[in-house]
Write a protein that holds these residues in place. Structure first.
Motif, PDB file in Angstrom:
ATOM      1  N   THR A 120       3.631 -13.469   1.116  1.00 41.52           N
ATOM      2  CA  THR A 120       2.251 -13.960   1.007  1.00 41.52           C
ATOM      3  C   THR A 120       2.113 -15.328   1.667  1.00 41.52           C
ATOM      4  OG1 THR A 120       2.088 -12.836  -1.132  1.00 41.52           O
ATOM      5  CG2 THR A 120       0.373 -14.437  -0.611  1.00 41.52           C
ATOM      6  N   GLY A 157       2.602  -7.291   4.315  1.00 37.30           N
ATOM      7  CA  GLY A 157       2.420  -8.638   3.796  1.00 37.30           C
ATOM      8  C   GLY A 157       0.952  -9.005   3.659  1.00 37.30           C
ATOM      9  N   THR A 158       0.730 -10.191   3.095  1.00 41.46           N
ATOM     10  CA  THR A 158      -0.625 -10.647   2.793  1.00 41.46           C
ATOM     11  C   THR A 158      -0.851 -12.034   3.376  1.00 41.46           C
ATOM     12  OG1 THR A 158      -0.575  -9.429   0.698  1.00 41.46           O
ATOM     13  CG2 THR A 158      -2.251 -11.147   0.917  1.00 41.46           C
ATOM     14  N   PHE A 187     -10.413  -8.030  -6.162  1.00 37.39           N
ATOM     15  CA  PHE A 187      -9.065  -7.486  -6.266  1.00 37.39           C
ATOM     16  C   PHE A 187      -8.361  -7.998  -7.522  1.00 37.39           C
ATOM     17  CE2 PHE A 187     -10.010  -7.055  -1.802  1.00 37.39           C
ATOM     18  CZ  PHE A 187      -9.428  -5.844  -1.472  1.00 37.39           C
ATOM     19  N   VAL A 188      -7.878  -7.083  -8.328  1.00 38.46           N
ATOM     20  CA  VAL A 188      -7.079  -7.476  -9.495  1.00 38.46           C
ATOM     21  C   VAL A 188      -5.823  -8.224  -9.032  1.00 38.46           C
ATOM     22  CG1 VAL A 188      -5.672  -6.569 -11.398  1.00 38.46           C
ATOM     23  CG2 VAL A 188      -7.947  -5.632 -10.971  1.00 38.46           C
ATOM     24  N   THR A 189      -5.280  -7.768  -7.917  1.00 41.51           N
ATOM     25  CA  THR A 189      -4.082  -8.427  -7.381  1.00 41.51           C
ATOM     26  C   THR A 189      -4.326  -9.905  -7.109  1.00 41.51           C
ATOM     27  OG1 THR A 189      -3.690  -6.364  -6.234  1.00 41.51           O
ATOM     28  CG2 THR A 189      -2.319  -8.232  -5.606  1.00 41.51           C
ATOM     29  N   ILE A 204      -6.277 -11.853  -8.711  1.00 37.25           N
ATOM     30  CA  ILE A 204      -6.266 -12.589  -9.986  1.00 37.25           C
ATOM     31  C   ILE A 204      -4.817 -12.886 -10.385  1.00 37.25           C
ATOM     32  CG2 ILE A 204      -6.945 -12.540 -12.410  1.00 37.25           C
ATOM     33  CD1 ILE A 204      -9.173 -10.571 -11.604  1.00 37.25           C
ATOM     34  N   MET A 221      -2.401 -13.135  -8.285  1.00 42.62           N
ATOM     35  CA  MET A 221      -1.948 -14.145  -7.322  1.00 42.62           C
ATOM     36  C   MET A 221      -2.445 -15.524  -7.750  1.00 42.62           C
ATOM     37  SD  MET A 221      -2.622 -14.437  -3.186  1.00 42.62           S
ATOM     38  CE  MET A 221      -2.999 -12.732  -3.026  1.00 42.62           C
ATOM     39  N   ARG A 259     -11.322  -7.759   3.036  1.00 41.46           N
ATOM     40  CA  ARG A 259      -9.954  -7.337   3.343  1.00 41.46           C
ATOM     41  C   ARG A 259      -9.916  -6.697   4.732  1.00 41.46           C
ATOM     42  NH1 ARG A 259      -6.237  -2.396   1.388  1.00 41.46           N
ATOM     43  NH2 ARG A 259      -4.245  -3.442   1.293  1.00 41.46           N
ATOM     44  N   LYS A 288       0.143  -1.969   7.957  1.00 36.21           N
ATOM     45  CA  LYS A 288       0.201  -1.957   6.497  1.00 36.21           C
ATOM     46  C   LYS A 288       0.027  -3.355   5.894  1.00 36.21           C
ATOM     47  CE  LYS A 288       0.948   2.448   5.999  1.00 36.21           C
ATOM     48  NZ  LYS A 288       2.229   3.042   5.710  1.00 36.21           N
ATOM     49  N   GLU A 321      -2.319  -7.069   5.428  1.00 40.63           N
ATOM     50  CA  GLU A 321      -3.716  -7.349   5.087  1.00 40.63           C
ATOM     51  C   GLU A 321      -4.012  -8.830   5.280  1.00 40.63           C
ATOM     52  OE1 GLU A 321      -4.231  -6.376   0.943  1.00 40.63           O
ATOM     53  OE2 GLU A 321      -2.561  -7.651   0.318  1.00 40.63           O
ATOM     54  N   PHE A 349      -6.942 -11.436   3.845  1.00 35.29           N
ATOM     55  CA  PHE A 349      -8.131 -11.695   3.041  1.00 35.29           C
ATOM     56  C   PHE A 349      -8.860 -12.865   3.686  1.00 35.29           C
ATOM     57  CE2 PHE A 349      -5.383  -9.763  -0.291  1.00 35.29           C
ATOM     58  CZ  PHE A 349      -6.215  -8.697  -0.612  1.00 35.29           C
TER      59      PHE A 349
END
Lengths: 272, 302
Positions: free
Chosen positions: A184, A202-203, A225-227, A229, A231, A252, A262, A264, A266
């Motif tokens: 990340t 990766g992000t 995104f719950v993810t 939160i 993070m 996204r 694959k 992303e 944000f």
């Protein structure tokens, strides 16, 4: 117990390899042996005692009073304890770091956190290019741990990153998160052109958007995104302001479709 | 059977016999408390007894947003099984079919332990290649794309080998109404004890069982000694004034938790008194030879 302190006598005449001055290597050594630790990077021999005035203390708490952009490899390979530098450092700070905490009060050079696998690297100033990135011939960059940069990051921050988290509170240069494999990267300020260039997974979070996005990223819309939160909860300890921002809805982008796509990015709901 | 009398209620000098079990816990969250509860209720359905359901499961407690990993309303559920492999199978099937499918849900480890069970690591394949692993510190999550967004799930959850299943209280009254009133009150009291569940409907079983049967292949059958309609048959354990019997079965993450739950339940029944509630309290056991945990009622009195 008080810290082990290295006070800079004068700006060194050559670049120094400070990797040996870490808790792992200094624990249990006498002042004489520490002073005799060689730090030179040229044929001219230079020991710790020549460069620093040494005040003995707990070797798991090392402090450098005074820094220099010639301080290379500081904290390299460290696995425990804490090193703090009251100034700038040079190349490859925290390279292959495995644990502990490295805190730089000034700026850091290129390849900081290169190949890092654990611990925390905190840089109060700016950092050079290829933060967390691999050296020539290596296939993977940062593989764990947390890096926090309060200032700006140079080009290709997070290059070939595999795991861990990089937080840049300032701006990031071009190609942030280039060739990312996983992990990340969060940039609070503006990100330069083409973030996520050839990232596979990766992000990347560009909280203030980027100068130009690659057309090889696909817009999948604005979502909560719950993810993010989760993070935010993790980031809270390192950067509370960014944690607040992460809890908002974000756009996204999927990519880089030029490779397997694959990963992303944000970015703000309204891209600019 | 010798008895004590407390607040006008007869307390059998006996004990509940319980067994060591494998257990795990989950935290289920959703957009709101109602949907978190719905996912938990669905997941813990048909999980009253390991005899026929594969596991015993139930809601431990409701969690406020500040108690959940993602800051949303949540519910903590516990699952118990007789073996690690059966627990893994039940966990995977139930979360996959009942939580993953529930709108807005997310699922997290509700128990930290060194030994782990696969959670997201088993469910991620639903993502058909679009699933994403995300690691923050030492926590690893799986993100599975679903039609209302993403299903987020911890990669693993903790396994307890020191859980206890089968703590119980047998509540006996003179009418169905007073017996149910006393049992409901006990269930409410036990509901405040952490780390325990009561897996039967509403926490209450009306068909307590004994081991074995006259029929070949039937592993459990009605506890005829406690059936009031069989009084006088020669094997009855009931007094003349007993007309209704209900049982509370308790599973806990530890023996202490089960004991605390039984103490809370017995205390609530005794406090209600015999006029409005039960006239006698007992407990089920198998002579003490099968289960390693014994909870004597006399030790659990207030």
């Amino acid at each position: 117990m008080r810290a082990l302190v290295f006070t800079l006598r004068a700006v060194p005449a050559q670049r120094l390899d400070l990797a040996p001055l870490k808790p792992d290597q200094l624990l249990g050594l006498s002042e004489g042996k520490i002073a005799a630790t060689e730090l030179q990077t040229t044929r001219e021999r230079l020991c710790a005692g020549d460069v620093f005035k040494i005040r003995m203390g707990d070797a798991t708490q090392i402090r450098f009073d005074g820094g220099s952009e010639r301080f290379d490899h500081i904290g390299a390979g460290m696995s425990q304890g804490e090193i703090s530098i009251d100034g700038d450092v040079g190349n490859q700070a925290g390279r292959l770091m495995r644990g502990g905490r490295l805190a730089v009060a000034g700026n850091a050079g290129p390849w900081a956190a290169s190949g890092m696998t654990g611990g925390t690297l905190a840089i109060s100033g700016h950092v050079g290019e290829r933060l967390g990135g691999p050296l020539s011939g290596e296939t993977v960059g940062m593989r764990g741990g947390v890096v926090v940069v309060r200032g700006d990051a140079g080009a290709r921050a997070g290059d070939r990153m595999r795991r861990g988290m990089i937080i840049v509170e300032g701006k990031a240069g071009i190609h942030a998160g280039s060739r990312m494999i996983a992990g990340t990267l969060i940039v609070r300020g503006r990100t330069g052109r083409l973030p996520g260039y050839l990232m596979s997974r990766g992000t990347i979070v560009t909280l203030d958007g980027s100068d130009a996005l690659s057309p090889t990223f696909a817009d999948s819309g604005v979502h909560e995104f719950v993810t993010n939160i989760l993070m935010a909860s993790y980031v809270q300890a390192y950067s509370p302001e960014i944690a607040v921002m992460l809890r908002r809805p974000w756009r996204r982008l999927l990519g880089d479709m030029a490779v397997i796509g694959k990963g992303e990015i944000f970015c703000p709901p309204v891209t600019n | 059977m010798s008895q004590l009398t407390v607040n006008g209620i007869r307390v059998d000098d006996t004990f509940a016999e319980a067994f060591g079990m494998r257990a795990t816990a989950l935290t289920i969250t959703a957009h709101n408390a109602a949907w978190a509860r719905q996912a938990a209720v669905t997941m813990t359905g048909f999980a009253t007894s390991v005899i026929g359901c594969g596991c015993e499961a139930g809601i431990d407690c409701v969690l406020n947003p500040d108690e959940t990993p993602d800051g949303r309303p949540g519910v903590r559920v516990l699952l118990f099984a007789v073996s690690t492999s059966e627990l893994q199978k039940q966990l995977q099937n139930r979360v996959g079919q009942c939580v993953l499918t529930s709108p807005g849900s997310a699922c997290y480890a509700g128990l930290e332990a060194e030994e782990r069970l696969k959670l997201g690591n088993a469910l991620r394949f639903f993502g058909d290649g679009w699933q994403v692993s995300k690691r923050f510190g030492d926590k690893r999550y799986w993100r599975v794309p679903v039609m209302d967004g993403e299903f987020v799930c911890d990669a693993t959850t903790g396994l307890s080998r020191t859980a206890v299943g089968g703590g119980n209280i047998i509540v006996m009254g003179t009418t169905a109404q007073t017996t149910l009133a006393a049992t409901e009150l006990a269930v409410e009291a036990i509901g405040t004890v952490p780390n325990v569940i009561m897996p039967f409907p509403g926490g209450i079983a009306r068909s307590g069982s004994k081991i074995g049967s006259k029929y070949k292949g039937v592993t459990a059958s009605t506890n005829d000694a406690y059936c009031p309609t069989l009084k006088g048959s020669g094997n009855s354990a009931l007094d003349a004034d007993i007309a209704s019997v209900l049982e509370i079965v308790i599973d806990g993450l530890s023996s202490d938790a089960v004991a605390a739950a039984m103490r809370a339940g017995v205390g609530a029944i005794l406090a209600l008194g015999p006029e409005r509630g039960a006239v006698r309290i007992g407990a089920g056991n198998y002579g003490g030879k099968l289960g390693s945990h014994h909870y004597h009622l006399k030790d659990l009195l207030p």
